[in-house]
Design an enzyme around this catalytic site. Structure first.
Site, PDB file in Angstrom:
ATOM      1  CB  SER A   1      -0.870   0.001   1.264  1.00 41.60           C
ATOM      2  OG  SER A   1      -1.405   1.291   1.493  1.00 41.60           O
TER       3      SER A   1
ATOM      4  CE1 TYR B   1      -3.844  -2.298   4.990  1.00 39.05           C
ATOM      5  CE2 TYR B   1      -3.077  -0.142   4.271  1.00 39.05           C
ATOM      6  CZ  TYR B   1      -3.617  -1.376   3.980  1.00 39.05           C
ATOM      7  OH  TYR B   1      -3.947  -1.703   2.673  1.00 39.05           O
TER       8      TYR B   1
HETATM    9  N1  LIG Z   1      -9.134  -1.458  -0.374  1.00 39.53           N
HETATM   10  C1  LIG Z   1      -8.139  -0.568  -0.374  1.00 39.53           C
HETATM   11  O1  LIG Z   1      -8.358   0.647  -0.336  1.00 39.53           O
HETATM   12  C2  LIG Z   1      -6.716  -1.034  -0.454  1.00 39.53           C
HETATM   13  C3  LIG Z   1      -5.712  -0.093  -0.727  1.00 39.53           C
HETATM   14  C4  LIG Z   1      -4.391  -0.506  -0.782  1.00 39.53           C
HETATM   15  C5  LIG Z   1      -4.083  -1.837  -0.567  1.00 39.53           C
HETATM   16  N2  LIG Z   1      -5.065  -2.724  -0.286  1.00 39.53           N
HETATM   17  C6  LIG Z   1      -4.680  -4.118  -0.062  1.00 39.53           C
HETATM   18  O2  LIG Z   1      -5.272  -4.935  -1.053  1.00 39.53           O
HETATM   19  C7  LIG Z   1      -5.523  -6.227  -0.510  1.00 39.53           C
HETATM   20  C8  LIG Z   1      -6.987  -6.583  -0.713  1.00 39.53           C
HETATM   21  O3  LIG Z   1      -7.779  -5.625  -0.038  1.00 39.53           O
HETATM   22  P1  LIG Z   1      -9.373  -5.525  -0.230  1.00 39.53           P
HETATM   23  O4  LIG Z   1      -9.725  -4.109  -0.004  1.00 39.53           O
HETATM   24  O5  LIG Z   1      -9.793  -6.208  -1.472  1.00 39.53           O
HETATM   25  O6  LIG Z   1      -9.862  -6.347   1.058  1.00 39.53           O
HETATM   26  P2  LIG Z   1     -11.279  -7.079   1.294  1.00 39.53           P
HETATM   27  O7  LIG Z   1     -11.517  -7.039   2.762  1.00 39.53           O
HETATM   28  O8  LIG Z   1     -12.333  -6.573   0.381  1.00 39.53           O
HETATM   29  O9  LIG Z   1     -10.969  -8.593   0.882  1.00 39.53           O
HETATM   30  C9  LIG Z   1     -10.034  -9.338   1.602  1.00 39.53           C
HETATM   31  C10 LIG Z   1     -10.351 -10.811   1.454  1.00 39.53           C
HETATM   32  O10 LIG Z   1      -9.395 -11.520   2.269  1.00 39.53           O
HETATM   33  C11 LIG Z   1     -10.075 -12.616   2.869  1.00 39.53           C
HETATM   34  N3  LIG Z   1      -9.332 -13.035   4.083  1.00 39.53           N
HETATM   35  C12 LIG Z   1      -9.246 -12.408   5.268  1.00 39.53           C
HETATM   36  N4  LIG Z   1      -8.488 -13.118   6.107  1.00 39.53           N
HETATM   37  C13 LIG Z   1      -8.079 -14.218   5.436  1.00 39.53           C
HETATM   38  C14 LIG Z   1      -7.272 -15.336   5.766  1.00 39.53           C
HETATM   39  N5  LIG Z   1      -6.717 -15.459   6.994  1.00 39.53           N
HETATM   40  N6  LIG Z   1      -7.044 -16.280   4.839  1.00 39.53           N
HETATM   41  C15 LIG Z   1      -7.599 -16.175   3.585  1.00 39.53           C
HETATM   42  N7  LIG Z   1      -8.388 -15.145   3.218  1.00 39.53           N
HETATM   43  C16 LIG Z   1      -8.618 -14.179   4.129  1.00 39.53           C
HETATM   44  C17 LIG Z   1     -11.469 -12.081   3.183  1.00 39.53           C
HETATM   45  O11 LIG Z   1     -12.386 -13.156   3.354  1.00 39.53           O
HETATM   46  C18 LIG Z   1     -11.749 -11.220   1.965  1.00 39.53           C
HETATM   47  O12 LIG Z   1     -12.434 -11.935   0.959  1.00 39.53           O
HETATM   48  C19 LIG Z   1      -5.070  -6.172   0.938  1.00 39.53           C
HETATM   49  O13 LIG Z   1      -3.730  -6.571   1.036  1.00 39.53           O
HETATM   50  C20 LIG Z   1      -5.153  -4.702   1.254  1.00 39.53           C
HETATM   51  O14 LIG Z   1      -4.354  -4.327   2.321  1.00 39.53           O
HETATM   52  C21 LIG Z   1      -6.371  -2.364  -0.229  1.00 39.53           C
END
Ligand SMILES: NC(=O)c1ccc[n+]([C@@H]2O[C@H](COP(=O)([O-])OP(=O)(O)OC[C@H]3O[C@@H](n4cnc5c(N)ncnc54)[C@H](O)[C@@H]3O)[C@@H](O)[C@H]2O)c1
Length: 257
Positions: free
Chosen positions: A146, A169
């Site tokens: 991120s 985070y």
């Molecule tokens: N959404 C944002 O704004 C954003 C920005 C930058 C980076 N990210 C990163 O992108 C990635 C995805 O984020 P997102 O927003 O799609 O998250 P999200 O919460 O929408 O989806 C995350 C998924 O991970 C699964 N999960 C959680 N714990 C788990 C485990 N122990 N084993 C297997 N699966 C598990 C959940 O069931 C969910 O389906 C993450 O690494 C997040 O930090 C997100």
């Protein structure tokens, strides 16, 4: 077809960004395996993607990235079905029920638990897949980091909303960027590449006032959508990035400049 015949495992593939990654992989001729803890959400993504890409190959394997046994079962299941695994996308987003508190309110145990599940889970998945990739003498790992692992948060964008950038985070994501470099270097000569993507915030029904403040730092579009990250992922998974290793691609519309 950038990913023809490639088998790619996406942890957290049932989530906001993960399902967009799965869709991009299928559109480029790859096989996508959703490795997620949430069975209902995983099955729903499989169904909707199958209707959009009727000829594509997609699976769901219930997986917990914090369990070695679960990861080993995932690798065994994918290997048994396809005889190969080309890439792991570390994209799951584990957090406990207290995640998201402001700095002063974060308990020591919650800090440790969230770092352990998220950073620890990325370590464990990388360790297990690297062992498989070593035997195969090739493989690729893409970690989701991120911008908050690269630059300090702009706390002013949260204003008087209950939102914040959790301290865990920042610690997790900066470590994911460095874990990427560590592993790329450690795996020298193995045929395995390790890179990461650092997105800015992603649109997900955030409050308007927050979005306006956030967007004021963006250079063109404002807060990005999941599909805006697909190009970076496809580049890192494909042969187009054959000699890109240990790198971090920031996709944030210039927000962090
Ligand atoms: N959404 C944002 O704004 C954003 C920005 C930058 C980076 N990210 C990163 O992108 C990635 C995805 O984020 P997102 O927003 O799609 O998250 P999200 O919460 O929408 O989806 C995350 C998924 O991970 C699964 N999960 C959680 N714990 C788990 C485990 N122990 N084993 C297997 N699966 C598990 C959940 O069931 C969910 O389906 C993450 O690494 C997040 O930090 C997100």
């Amino acid at each position: 077809m950038l990913l023809k015949d490639q088998v790619i495992v996406v942890t957290g593939g049932a989530g906001l960004i993960g399902r967009s990654f799965v869709s991009a992989i299928l559109a480029q001729g790859g096989t996508a395996v959703i490795a997620d803890r949430d069975e209902g959400a995983g099955d729903a993504v499989v169904k909707s993607q199958q209707s959009q890409h009727p000829l594509a190959s997609i699976d769901f394997v219930k997986t917990d990235i914090t369990s070695r046994q679960s990861l080993q079962a995932l690798i065994a299941a994918v290997h048994q079905k396809y005889g190969r695994i080309d890439a792991l996308v570390n994209n799951a987003y584990p957090r406990n029920q207290h995640y998201g508190r402001k700095f002063e309110d974060v308990e020591f145990d919650d800090f440790n638990q969230n770092v352990g599940m998220h950073l620890g889970g990325y370590f464990l998945a990388s360790q297990q897949f690297a062992a498989y990739f070593k035997k195969q003498e090739r493989g690729s790992i893409v970690n989701m980091a991120s911008i908050y692992g690269v630059v300090a948060p702009r706390f002013d964008v949260y204003g008087d909303t209950p939102m914040t950038m959790p301290v865990e985070y920042a610690a997790i994501k900066s470590a994911v960027v460095h874990l990427t470099k560590y592993l790329a270097s450690y795996l020298k000569g193995s045929g395995i590449r390790v890179n990461c993507i650092s997105p800015g915030g992603i649109l997900d029904a955030q409050p308007e006032a927050f979005l306006a403040r956030y967007n004021s730092y963006s250079l063109s579009k404002g807060m990005l959508e999941p599909r805006d990250l697909q190009g970076a992922l496809l580049f890192l998974l494909s042969n187009m990035s054959q000699f890109v290793n240990g790198q971090n691609i920031i996709v944030d519309d210039g927000w962090s400049l």
